[in-house]
Structure formats: C-alpha cells, structure tokens
Design an enzyme around this catalytic site. Structure first.
Site, mmCIF file in Angstrom:
data_model
loop_
_atom_site.group_PDB
_atom_site.id
_atom_site.type_symbol
_atom_site.label_atom_id
_atom_site.label_comp_id
_atom_site.label_asym_id
_atom_site.label_seq_id
_atom_site.Cartn_x
_atom_site.Cartn_y
_atom_site.Cartn_z
ATOM 1 N N LYS A 1 7.331 -1.566 6.867
ATOM 2 C CA LYS A 1 7.362 -0.281 6.173
ATOM 3 C C LYS A 1 8.650 -0.175 5.354
ATOM 4 O O LYS A 1 9.719 -0.565 5.817
ATOM 5 C CB LYS A 1 7.197 0.893 7.141
ATOM 6 C CG LYS A 1 8.096 0.895 8.346
ATOM 7 C CD LYS A 1 7.746 2.051 9.299
ATOM 8 C CE LYS A 1 8.605 2.013 10.540
ATOM 9 N NZ LYS A 1 8.289 3.005 11.553
ATOM 10 N N LYS B 1 2.322 4.449 1.436
ATOM 11 C CA LYS B 1 2.479 4.932 2.812
ATOM 12 C C LYS B 1 2.331 6.451 2.762
ATOM 13 O O LYS B 1 3.261 7.165 2.383
ATOM 14 C CB LYS B 1 3.848 4.528 3.370
ATOM 15 C CG LYS B 1 4.031 4.928 4.807
ATOM 16 C CD LYS B 1 5.375 4.452 5.319
ATOM 17 C CE LYS B 1 5.538 4.714 6.797
ATOM 18 N NZ LYS B 1 5.107 6.017 7.224
ATOM 19 N N ARG C 1 -1.970 10.170 11.364
ATOM 20 C CA ARG C 1 -2.854 9.022 11.533
ATOM 21 C C ARG C 1 -4.167 9.488 12.143
ATOM 22 O O ARG C 1 -4.168 10.287 13.085
ATOM 23 C CB ARG C 1 -2.198 7.985 12.427
ATOM 24 C CG ARG C 1 -2.860 6.634 12.324
ATOM 25 C CD ARG C 1 -1.894 5.548 12.631
ATOM 26 N NE ARG C 1 -2.461 4.237 12.413
ATOM 27 C CZ ARG C 1 -1.757 3.122 12.474
ATOM 28 N NH1 ARG C 1 -0.481 3.170 12.745
ATOM 29 N NH2 ARG C 1 -2.314 1.952 12.265
ATOM 30 N N GLU D 1 0.850 -1.198 0.000
ATOM 31 C CA GLU D 1 0.000 0.000 0.000
ATOM 32 C C GLU D 1 0.878 1.238 0.000
ATOM 33 O O GLU D 1 1.975 1.207 0.557
ATOM 34 C CB GLU D 1 -0.834 0.063 1.290
ATOM 35 C CG GLU D 1 -1.909 -0.951 1.365
ATOM 36 C CD GLU D 1 -2.591 -0.945 2.733
ATOM 37 O OE1 GLU D 1 -2.405 -0.002 3.525
ATOM 38 O OE2 GLU D 1 -3.308 -1.911 3.009
HETATM 39 P P1 ATP Z 1 6.091 4.285 14.259
HETATM 40 O O1 ATP Z 1 4.619 4.478 14.199
HETATM 41 O O2 ATP Z 1 6.509 3.125 13.447
HETATM 42 O O3 ATP Z 1 6.677 4.409 15.611
HETATM 43 P P2 ATP Z 1 6.062 6.671 12.953
HETATM 44 O O4 ATP Z 1 4.905 7.191 13.679
HETATM 45 O O5 ATP Z 1 7.193 7.591 12.684
HETATM 46 O O6 ATP Z 1 6.727 5.467 13.567
HETATM 47 P P3 ATP Z 1 6.085 5.651 10.397
HETATM 48 O O7 ATP Z 1 7.400 5.007 10.533
HETATM 49 O O8 ATP Z 1 6.041 6.849 9.543
HETATM 50 O O9 ATP Z 1 5.432 6.026 11.711
HETATM 51 O O10 ATP Z 1 5.047 4.538 9.860
HETATM 52 C C1 ATP Z 1 3.804 4.237 10.320
HETATM 53 C C2 ATP Z 1 2.769 5.305 10.023
HETATM 54 O O11 ATP Z 1 2.506 5.418 8.622
HETATM 55 C C3 ATP Z 1 1.405 4.967 10.569
HETATM 56 O O12 ATP Z 1 1.332 5.299 11.931
HETATM 57 C C4 ATP Z 1 0.460 5.796 9.717
HETATM 58 O O13 ATP Z 1 0.273 7.047 10.319
HETATM 59 C C5 ATP Z 1 1.214 5.982 8.425
HETATM 60 N N1 ATP Z 1 0.599 5.335 7.248
HETATM 61 C C6 ATP Z 1 0.493 5.925 6.030
HETATM 62 N N2 ATP Z 1 -0.041 5.108 5.139
HETATM 63 C C7 ATP Z 1 -0.319 3.937 5.763
HETATM 64 C C8 ATP Z 1 -0.885 2.698 5.358
HETATM 65 N N3 ATP Z 1 -1.266 2.473 4.099
HETATM 66 N N4 ATP Z 1 -1.006 1.733 6.290
HETATM 67 C C9 ATP Z 1 -0.613 1.935 7.571
HETATM 68 N N5 ATP Z 1 -0.063 3.092 8.014
HETATM 69 C C10 ATP Z 1 0.091 4.084 7.126
#
Ligand code: ATP
Length: 645
Positions: free
Chosen positions: A472, A296, A301, A294
């Site tokens: 991710k 990202k 969130r 998917e």
């Molecule tokens: P983490 O949540 O892993 O501690 P982080 O908040 O910095 O770190 P990221 O590493 O950026 O988050 O990756 C997870 C975030 O990506 C999710 O919390 C969500 O907000 C975002 N996200 C965007 N697209 C998607 C998707 N398709 N599925 C799940 N999450 C997604």
C-alpha cells in the site's frame, strides 16, 4: 502449582468408558492444561502440552473436541456468528459474592490489588459453604452454559446471568473458578494464540495415527509440519471449527482440504497489505514481476457472498455481518453478474458516493451512515461498491489462481452499475512517473493512495495474511507522516477548562499478540472537536473499570496513570509525527530497546475504527517495525524522551 500430565490423565475419562455417551471431558482436565500453559512462555512447550491434551480428547471423547477448542480460544462459536463472551465486571462480581458469601467491598478491594477477578474468585472459593457437593463440571456443561449466558437478553437478563454463573462457581473445584470468570470476562490470558491451537490440533491427529508411530524422527517431523500447514491453510479459507473438527475426525488431516473449502456464507479474514514509503520501494520489490496499481478507496471493506440459493450476505474485514447495514448493496447484487453466474465471493470496498456529482466522498461521510435497522428506502448516505478481487466463483474457490486470472473472471462475468458497482480503477506500468501521476489522480479522486499487487507470479489470494505481494502506498507516507496506527483506548484524564465534563486526554495502547497484553504507547489530547469529545465521554464512561487489568502493561510513572481506566473495547486510528524510544511507555518493549518501550510523538486522533476489535489493533511487532523503518536521524531516534507522555 503446575500439575503433571499424569495428574491430568487421571482426570480424563478412561478408554474403557469411551463408548459411553456420558463420556465427557472433565472441565478440570482442561483447566489443568490451562495451568500448565500459563506456567510457561515457551511456545514449543505450550504446543506440546496442548497437543497431548487434544490427543486424549480425540481418543476418549472426540465429540467434545470442538467445545474444548472453543474454550481454549475463548469463543462459543465461529467468529462470524458474532456471539460475544464479555460479561461486565459488575455482574461477575455479584455472582462471585452470591457463590461465596463474600462482601462486595472486600472483593472489589482484592480485584484492585490483583487486577484479575479470576484469581480473586479462585481464592474466594475456600470461603464458600455448600450443603451438598455438586457434580464435577464437564467441558460440554461449561460450554453450553457460557453459550446460554451469551444469548440472554431482555428483562431480568442480569439476574438470569448471575444465577447461571453462581451455579457454575458453586460447582467449581481447585482453579476452575479462575478460568470460568476469565472466560466470561472475554479474556483467558494464558498466553495461548489461536495459531498454536491449530498447530496442536494438527499434531494431535498425526500423533494419534498408528501409522505415524512407525515413522523415523525426520519423517515424523515432516509429517507434523505438513499437517500443521494443511490445517492452518484450511482454517484461513473456512474459519469454523464446527466444520473442520468433524471433517478431521472423519477423514483425517490429509483429506481435510477435499472436505473443507471456502464456502459462500462463511466469511474469511481478508488479505492485508504491507506499507511502503515510496514508489521506488515498490519498484524494487516488484522488479521483474508484472504488477498492477489500483486505486486505494477509502471506505469500508465489504466481502460480498452470493450463495447458490441466491441469498446474499456482506461481511466486514472483521467477519461481522454487515447485511443489515447495507440493504441497498444487497438489493443491487442480482444485477451485478451475468445470468450464468450462480455463486461468488467478492472482495470490495464500499465508499460513500455523491449521486449528483457522481463522485466519491471522503470516509468521514460514510462513517455517519446508520449501522443497524436500515431499510433500503431510508438510506441517506449512498454507497458505491468498488470490487477488486474474486475469491469464489460458480461453486469453486479461486483463491489459488493468480490475480490476473481472478481479475479476468471478474471482468468477463460481472457488470458495472453506474454509481453502484464498479471495478476498481487500475493500471499496469513500471514507469515511476506514470505511477506517480496515477497516484496523484487517485488522491484528487478522494482515494487514500494506491494498492500495488503482483499479477502472475506469487499472486494468489492469501486470506488473513499481511502479504508482501500487496503493497500500500498512502499519500501520508509520501509526505513523511508514515502510516497511521490503530490503538486501543485504555484510560482517560478528566478535562479542564473548555473540556470540563469530558475526558481531556486519553491513554492509548497497542496490542502484543505474543504476550496477550495491551502496552501503553502515548497520552493523547489532540485531534478532537467538542462533538467527538462529548461522544467519547458518553461511550467510554460506560466502560470504566475499577483498576487496570492485569493484561495492561503500564509503568508506575504517575504521568501515565490516568484518572479513569477503561475496558479495552474501542480502537482509534491515530497519526503522529514520529515514534521514539520512551522511558515510560511499554509499547514493543524488548523489541527495539531491552528495557524501554516506544511512544508516539504528537499523536492526534483521526477516527474510531469500528471495523477493528481491540486485538486487531496495531501490534507491538508492527510498532517496532514502524520505529525501525522511519527515516530519521538515528541519534534523535534512539534518544529517550522524558517528555513523551
Ligand atoms: P490493515 O488492513 O493494513 O491493518 P487498515 O485496515 O488500516 O490496515 P489500510 O492500511 O487502509 O487498512 O489498507 C488496506 C485496506 O484498504 C483494505 O482492508 C481495504 O479495505 C482497502 N482498500 C481500498 N482499495 C483497495 C484495493 N484496491 N485493494 C485492496 N484493498 C483496498
């Protein structure tokens, strides 16, 4: 000195008085439990101490159990209610001065020496004089007072808070003042993790059940493990003791899941993903499994809840209520589902959106959107919601269903709105070239990379878990930069030259969950423009503290002693060239090298992470994992770098 459990038992009300409405848990009994917990670092011992305490509360004062739990985790209600106990040092010091008659300057000097106002308050008690001895404090009394203090706002709020704190302090005996002050400051620091509280709670219910007393040792161990798993799982779906504790008392552990389920209106901690370094790593992990890739999206969130009565709420990844920030999303929710949909919880990302060009805008644009007092008409930064999961649907949780089913439900029952609400873009393939092309498209479309998720096997939604079933892949990992870190800013150095009048560099820390401490990881002065430097100065100069807290782990090396210390209140996203073993920083100390920590090389500021609280910062274990997984020459990697300040 550590009190024995017998001493503690004497403080609890006796069984004969248990029917009395005045049967309250003495605050002293809870504090003695804290003392015992603080005296050990062994998790099994801590669990045992707390289990015994809960057992007595369940038998003698069950109506106080919820409050005891909240005091153990230092909260005054469920996290999503957002009630904070974070009374500033200056108010606390004034209250101690008023309660003890001590001189403020002398008190401050003691705090600088001990790094903990709680200990100083306890030691200062001996100097206090009272006319009549007040009644001993009880758990409900302390809890209610803390709650009242957290709710005080407006004019003369400071005086009212000081009055209430002073009254409690005057009634304190032995070590109670220490814990009251620490609770008010927002940090109990006794080495008690919430997971241990949940485990002790489950065990206490099992051990208090007369049936289990007849069990063999093995059977009892199984029973304890299964009860712990039930309570922990239920808490991830319904994170509120206000509902779980009464249900436990009424129905016991095994019937808990029937009575406490995911409920719209109560946010749950979202499922998190594991970082990966390459697409081949993804393919290796998901070999022989069906999985989906998917986009990202790079925004915020958003967990969207629609209740049966039609009301809608939006929560952040931190269970903060975002409904006031996104009235425009709330207004469009009635149109996103088909008529026979009555209730749901959606997991989504809200992304800044260009209405004219019909495209996603970078995260930086979203971060300029107002957070409070927004009306739908005055919204300047438009957002589009991309939904990627469904957790609750028409009266039932669906977290246990595989992603494939959850997604099918989404597609069959929800309707896209152009530029307002879309399904996240996804594709299914196990061909590395195809995935690479999809990743490139995601990046061109202002996304951060891909999320890759199992579809059928091991594909349930795991709230609050960083799961290996979600991986991710960010563009930065692929260019060798690695994941960013989210770090707490704990100190600042005054700027010189062009940076005069602001802080020119900052001391950052990761969070060690087991030790409940912030460990210094780097000094950072890169990545700022004039505007951000001015903004940081304005915000952080309101959060300076006299001395580092006793839960800041920093070496005595003068290079890592900043000019000013800050309270741990803000999280920054930081990127770096790589991680190295450090003789002066304390991050992940003992996890990679026995007496050395880890530091970041060439750190640079990326952005403020408003959606993360200080204890959600990158953990010491994650730092160690990042260090170990970086693809560097081991000789270089394991070398200490004296220049890494
Ligand atoms: P983490 O949540 O892993 O501690 P982080 O908040 O910095 O770190 P990221 O590493 O950026 O988050 O990756 C997870 C975030 O990506 C999710 O919390 C969500 O907000 C975002 N996200 C965007 N697209 C998607 C998707 N398709 N599925 C799940 N999450 C997604």
């Amino acid at each position: 000195m550590t009190q024995t459990p017998t001493a503690m038992a004497q403080r609890m009300p006796t069984a004969t008085t248990s029917r009395s409405p005045r049967n309250r848990v003495p605050y002293a009994a809870l504090c003695e439990t804290f003392v015992q917990i603080e005296a050990t670092t062994k998790r099994l011992e801590i669990t045992d101490i707390l289990t015994k305490f809960f057992q007595r509360v369940i038998s003698l004062s069950p109506s106080n159990l919820t409050q005891c739990i909240y005091l153990c985790i230092n909260r005054i209600g469920p996290e999503y209610e957002g009630r904070e106990l974070h009374v500033g040092d200056s108010i606390l010091m004034k209250a101690v001065v008023e309660a003890t008659g001590r001189n403020l300057q002398a008190l401050k000097a003691d705090v600088v020496e001990h790094g903990d106002l709680g200990t100083v308050a306890e030691q200062s008690r001996g100097k206090q004089r009272t006319l009549a001895t007040p009644q001993p404090l009880t758990v409900p009394q302390v809890f209610d007072t803390l709650k009242t203090i957290s709710e005080i706002t407006g004019t003369s709020s400071q005086k009212r808070k000081i009055d209430l704190i002073r009254k409690m302090l005057v009634a304190c005996r032995e070590n109670e003042a220490k814990y009251i002050i620490r609770s008010l400051a927002g940090t109990l620091r006794i080495g008690l993790a919430e997971q241990t509280v949940l485990q002790s709670l489950a065990r206490a219910f099992v051990l208090n059940d007369s049936e289990t007393r007849k069990m063999s040792k093995d059977k009892l161990e199984n029973e304890l493990a299964s009860a712990t798993a039930i309570v922990k799982q239920v808490y991830t779906e319904l994170p509120t003791y206000d509902q779980i504790v009464p249900a436990l008392l009424e129905h016991g552990v095994h019937h808990l899941p029937e009575h406490c389920k995911l409920t719209p209106g109560i946010p749950l901690k979202p499922m998190l993903a594991h970082p990966t370094k390459s697409l081949t790593e993804v393919l290796d992990r998901f070999e022989n499994m069906t999985f989906s890739c998917e986009y990202k999206y790079d925004g915020e969130r958003a967990q969207i809840h629609r209740l049966e009565d039609g009301s809608v709420m939006i929560f952040s990844r931190n269970s903060e209520n975002l409904s006031v920030k996104y009235p425009d999303i709330i207004a469009r929710v009635p149109a996103i589902s088909k008529p026979d949909v009555t209730s749901f919880v959606l997991d989504c990302e809200a992304v800044a959106w260009d209405r004219e060009k019909k495209c996603i805008l970078p995260f930086q644009v979203l971060s300029t959107r107002k957070k409070k007092d927004v009306t739908a008409e005055e919204v300047k930064i438009q957002v589009c919601v991309f939904v990627f999961d469904l957790l609750y649907f028409n009266g039932k949780p669906v977290t246990g269903e595989p992603l494939k089913t959850r997604r099918q439900l989404l597609e069959e029952n929800f309707i896209e709105i152009e530029g307002g609400f879309h399904f996240s873009k996804s594709m299914e393939s196990s061909n590395v070239e195809e995935i690479q092309t999809f990743l490139n498209e995601a990046i061109v479309g202002n996304c951060e990379g891909l999320m890759v998720k199992t579809l059928e096997k091991e594909a349930s939604y795991e709230p609050s878990k960083r799961s290996r079933n979600w991986l991710k892949v960010k563009k930065d990992y692929l260019s060798g930069l690695g994941d960013s870190l989210d770090l707490v800013v704990i100190g600042g150095w005054y700027g010189r030259g062009k940076r005069t009048g602001t802080y020119g560099a900052y001391l950052l820390a990761c969070y060690d969950e087991d030790r409940e401490e912030y460990q210094s990881i780097c000094k950072m002065g890169t990545g700022f423009d004039d505007e951000s430097l001015a903004g940081h100065y304005k915000f952080l100069s309101e959060h300076t503290i006299e001395a580092p807290k006793n839960y800041y782990n920093i070496s005595d090396n003068p290079n890592v002693r900043p000019d000013v210390w800050f309270d741990a209140v803000q999280v920054w996203e930081v990127k770096c060239a790589d991680l190295s073993i450090s003789p002066v920083h304390r991050a992940a100390m003992g996890l990679v090298a026995e007496d050395k920590g880890i530091s970041l090389r060439f750190p640079r500021f990326i952005r403020i992470r408003d959606d993360k609280g200080p204890s959600d910062a990158t953990s010491a274990a994650q730092v160690a994992e990042m260090y170990q997984s970086q693809n560097i020459n081991p000789v270089h990697g394991n070398k200490s770098r004296d220049d890494d300040f």
